[in-house]
Scaffold this motif. Structure first.
Motif, PDB file in Angstrom:
ATOM      1  N   VAL A   7       0.900  -1.245   0.052  1.00 11.60           N
ATOM      2  CA  VAL A   7       0.127  -0.083   0.036  1.00 11.60           C
ATOM      3  C   VAL A   7       0.929   1.218  -0.043  1.00 11.60           C
ATOM      4  CG1 VAL A   7      -1.761   1.443   1.397  1.00 11.60           C
ATOM      5  CG2 VAL A   7      -1.774  -1.369   1.187  1.00 11.60           C
ATOM      6  N   GLU A  11      -1.073  13.509  -2.179  1.00 13.68           N
ATOM      7  CA  GLU A  11      -2.264  14.308  -2.374  1.00 13.68           C
ATOM      8  C   GLU A  11      -2.238  15.057  -3.746  1.00 13.68           C
ATOM      9  OE1 GLU A  11      -3.492  16.316   1.334  1.00 13.68           O
ATOM     10  OE2 GLU A  11      -5.180  17.038   0.264  1.00 13.68           O
ATOM     11  N   MET A  67       0.590   8.108   0.831  1.00 12.86           N
ATOM     12  CA  MET A  67      -0.171   9.293  -0.116  1.00 12.86           C
ATOM     13  C   MET A  67       0.437  10.118  -0.661  1.00 12.86           C
ATOM     14  SD  MET A  67      -3.423   9.730   2.622  1.00 12.86           S
ATOM     15  CE  MET A  67      -2.514  10.548   3.865  1.00 12.86           C
ATOM     16  N   MET A  78      -9.215   6.778  -2.308  1.00 12.02           N
ATOM     17  CA  MET A  78      -9.553   5.912  -1.455  1.00 12.02           C
ATOM     18  C   MET A  78     -11.228   6.133  -1.469  1.00 12.02           C
ATOM     19  SD  MET A  78      -6.982   6.669   1.776  1.00 12.02           S
ATOM     20  CE  MET A  78      -7.547   8.295   2.148  1.00 12.02           C
ATOM     21  N   PRO A 136      -4.808  10.250  -2.467  1.00  9.33           N
ATOM     22  CA  PRO A 136      -5.866   9.803  -1.236  1.00  9.33           C
ATOM     23  C   PRO A 136      -7.399  10.208  -1.802  1.00  9.33           C
ATOM     24  CG  PRO A 136      -4.573  11.747  -0.715  1.00  9.33           C
ATOM     25  CD  PRO A 136      -3.999  11.186  -1.801  1.00  9.33           C
ATOM     26  N   ASN A 137      -7.514  10.966  -2.711  1.00 10.46           N
ATOM     27  CA  ASN A 137      -8.936  10.847  -3.015  1.00 10.46           C
ATOM     28  C   ASN A 137      -9.410   9.649  -3.826  1.00 10.46           C
ATOM     29  OD1 ASN A 137      -9.875  13.449  -1.869  1.00 10.46           O
ATOM     30  ND2 ASN A 137      -9.054  14.674  -3.711  1.00 10.46           N
TER      31      ASN A 137
END
Ligand code: SF4
Ligand code: SF4
Lengths: 245, 477
Positions: free
Chosen positions: B20, B25, B23, B101, B98-99
């Motif tokens: 994983v 952004e 992040m 997710m 992250p958007n």
């Protein structure tokens, strides 16, 4: 005089928060129930029978299988947290019932134990939100508020039970008074009053926040539908309005 | 709005599983689909440009959808923001934005919902935001970086299906005249030509004749590829790509029906099973779906069978709801070709020489739409086991209901977002690499178009093809 006023206000606030909790939650669940589900969107592999759906929902509510698949640490934290909440909740029945039924007295000790345990998973969940970057990214004030409220309630609860004890007799007189609609003044014990006040806040907050997942989970279409769309025609109640036949 | 050059993070997969990523952004914020064209929007009865007063129109549309979709209402309310779904989306894994997710994606709509419908939460500091230009831009970007694959729903404790949120957001955007070129163009082509690729009727017939000749050369038999034949037993609606790109699959259908002695046909009115309306709004989904039953009535067939296409099947299972009742057809309906064939294999309808497929090690990719939205898990596997000696599954958490999307479902199979497609396809590519398979079978035309590019991009040496292709090779006519 001031004390009487405060007591009166608290009693009024208690009734108000209870009404908000019940009416608010009832309204939200009613809204979920009456909103149509146009297409079947069962999560695969889905149950074929009503019994299967009930089993799935019971499993979701009791052991969080999806969460277990997703993240074991989170599952452990969340599961212990919810079990503690449930036991602590049941333990409080002894303050509201007279005489106390035996099975509730039997639950007293695990209830107390869980009261001590509760802050651990709660703090763990709180810690996750701050320490794990992805969780920090998605966490907002409501997420912190709900956990904080519960942590404070647990802490004040433990305090009045063990360290700055409040007389059980006074508490019972108060709670039974509330229940019988003949309220008497609460015990004049600051920590108890704080405990009680925070619970009222939680009740008000509950139906407006994400905490409605407590009842809402049973209305999740992916979880509560049967996977029989190929066997039985499913009708979308507003399909006709679209005006294409 | 062209694709910017982006460097997604380097990741070192282990045993076929991608770690994983941390992040980054906004890393994929500039990767947006081309906007819709006036002529397409007109053809599918949507506003041709962003409507004046679009904020209010959008909020009204949201209000309407809240009364029509229980999923939307419940899912917007009950998400605990627990984060269990955060690392489950192939687009987050691939892009690290992250958007992408699922929970954060849903929050893009949730914050607008809170602003207009949950004043209490706004008051207690809930993340809420008015619907403004910037929010609309985020919606347009990230709701078209979601393939509506439903993987997140499998891991959410409440079964929150972010695809439902994405669908609502796209429906709202469509209502105010905001949509992507690719999706709207495809729907418009269906209304004009009957299929997603816009193949005109005569070209369709030509291709079919060409395939008949191919089959003649290969088998020496007169295997037919009938078009518009009234009174045939079966209407086959396939992804139109089978007719000119995945021709092995198409020829396999021909051989199958030839061998069974079942008369069948395709239709130039509805030579497409796929339904891009699904990725746009309910109205167009219903309209596209209706064409199939209209064609079935016109051609007076007894059954409709859906070919190897993922989202076709996702829409097909709702045919009875959208365009039914289907009782003018023989039950059971609807039927997927893999169900049909697997059943016949079990009943011994074919003579099969499995060793014909010994030159390949086969693995199976569950198309997200077929598997997770259509419960098609066993039949393709039964077919592969019955036709191949060498079959290997990919890692457990990447197959069946936990399968990864190929990275281009849900209306994302468009070149301007190639970096998103390659990033989103990476989890599938790595899982495939770990098996050492040389043939990846999958019953979905989107996957068949996307995965070869993904494999090439990530240097995985695996050919991609249909499930029926394997039967075609192994069956003795
Ligand atoms: S539906 Fe699929 S693509 Fe969309 S957020 Fe969920 S996992 Fe990601
Ligand atoms: S797993 Fe479900 S409840 Fe948790 S953040 Fe994701 S959508 Fe929300």
């Amino acid at each position: 005089m001031a004390w009487n006023l405060l007591a009166g206000l608290l009693i009024g606030f208690a009734y108000l928060s209870f009404i908000i909790l019940v009416a608010g939650l009832a309204f939200r669940l009613y809204l979920y129930a009456k909103t149509p589900a146009p297409l079947k969107i069962v999560s695969t592999p889905g149950p074929k029978t009503t019994g299967g759906v009930l089993t799935r929902l019971a499993g979701d509510a009791l052991i969080f299988p999806n969460l277990f698949q997703a993240d074991k640490a989170l599952w452990a934290g969340a599961w212990v947290f919810h079990v503690c909440l449930a036991l602590v909740f049941f333990r409080h029945a002894r303050y509201f019932l007279y005489p106390v039924p035996e099975w509730i007295s039997d639950w007293a000790s695990p209830g107390i134990l869980m009261g001590f345990v509760l802050p651990i998973p709660a703090l763990y969940l709180f810690w996750r939100r701050l320490a794990l970057p992805r969780n920090l990214f998605i966490s907002g004030l409501p997420d912190y508020i709900s956990l904080m409220l519960i942590i404070l309630i647990a802490a004040t609860g433990m305090l009045v039970s063990y360290y700055a004890r409040v007389y059980l007799v006074d508490v019972k007189a108060f709670t039974l008074g509330l229940l019988s609609l003949k309220p008497v003044a609460p015990p004049a014990h600051p920590i108890f009053l704080a405990h009680f006040f925070l619970v009222c806040l939680l009740m008000i907050y509950f139906p407006f926040s994400k905490l409605v997942h407590a009842g809402g989970i049973f209305f999740s279409p992916t979880r509560n539908q049967r996977d029989n769309v190929l066997q039985k025609r499913y009708v979308n109640p507003w399909d006709k309005e679209v005006g294409i036949d | 709005m062209t694709s910017a050059k982006v460097e997604f993070p380097e990741l070192a997969p282990k045993n076929g599983i991608l770690p994983v990523p941390e992040m980054n952004e906004g890393i994929s914020a500039a990767l947006t689909c081309h906007p819709c064209k006036v002529k397409d929007m007109r053809a599918i009865a949507l506003p041709t440009e962003r409507v004046p007063d679009w904020q209010n129109k959008a909020v009204e549309k949201l209000r309407e959808l809240l009364t029509k979709y229980r999923s939307l209402q419940v899912y917007l309310d009950i998400c605990a923001q627990c984060g269990a779904c955060a690392d489950k989306c192939q687009f987050y894994l691939g892009t690290s934005d992250p958007n992408n997710m699922p929970v954060a994606r849903a929050n893009l709509l949730r914050k607008v919902y809170r602003y207009y419908f949950k004043p209490f939460e706004r008051f207690t500091g809930g993340e809420a935001e008015a619907f403004n230009d910037q929010v609309l831009q985020e919606w347009y970007t990230y709701f078209y970086q979601c393939s509506e694959c439903r993987r997140c729903a499998v891991f959410c404790p409440y079964g929150i299906d972010t695809a439902e949120i994405t669908m609502a957001a796209r429906e709202i955007m469509a209502a105010i005249g905001v949509a992507t070129k690719y999706v709207t163009e495809v729907v418009a082509k269906v209304y004009e030509r009957g299929n997603n690729l816009g193949i005109p009727g005569p070209a369709w017939i030509d291709n079919c004749q060409f395939l008949e000749e191919e089959l003649k050369a290969e088998t020496g038999r007169d295997i037919r590829m009938p078009v518009d034949e009234e009174g045939a037993d079966v209407l086959l609606v396939m992804p139109s790509a089978d007719n000119f790109a995945n021709t092995d699959t198409m020829m396999a259908y021909g051989k199958l029906f030839y061998h069974l002695g079942i008369s069948w046909t395709t239709s130039t009115y509805a030579n497409e099973g796929g339904n891009f309306g699904l990725f746009l709004n309910y109205r167009n989904m219903k309209k596209v779906n209706k064409r199939i039953l209209d064609a079935a009535r016109q051609l007076k067939v007894k059954r409709v069978i859906w070919g190897e296409c993922g989202h076709a099947w996702r829409a097909a299972i709702h045919t009875d709801t959208l365009s039914g009742p289907m009782d003018f057809l023989d039950p059971p309906h609807p039927v997927h070709i893999c169900q049909f064939t697997a059943d016949l294999i079990k009943r011994g309808a074919f003579k099969i020489d499995k060793s014909a497929n010994d030159d390949v090690l086969v693995t199976y990719h569950d198309p997200c739409n077929a598997a997770r939205a259509g419960s098609l898990l066993e039949e393709p596997r039964e077919m592969i086991r019955a036709t191949c000696n060498k079959f290997i599954e990919m890692p457990r958490d990447t197959i069946r209901e936990k399968t990864f999307c190929c990275g281009a479902g849900g209306g994302l199979l468009t070149d301007e977002i190639m970096p998103i497609r390659m990033a989103g396809g990476r989890p599938r590519a790595e899982a495939c690499r770990s098996t050492g398979a040389t043939y990846l079978a999958t019953p979905c035309a989107i996957c068949k178009a996307q995965l070869p590019e993904v494999m090439k991009h990530w240097k995985v040496d695996t050919r991609v093809g249909g499930v029926h292709d394997l039967l075609s090779k192994a069956m003795i006519l």
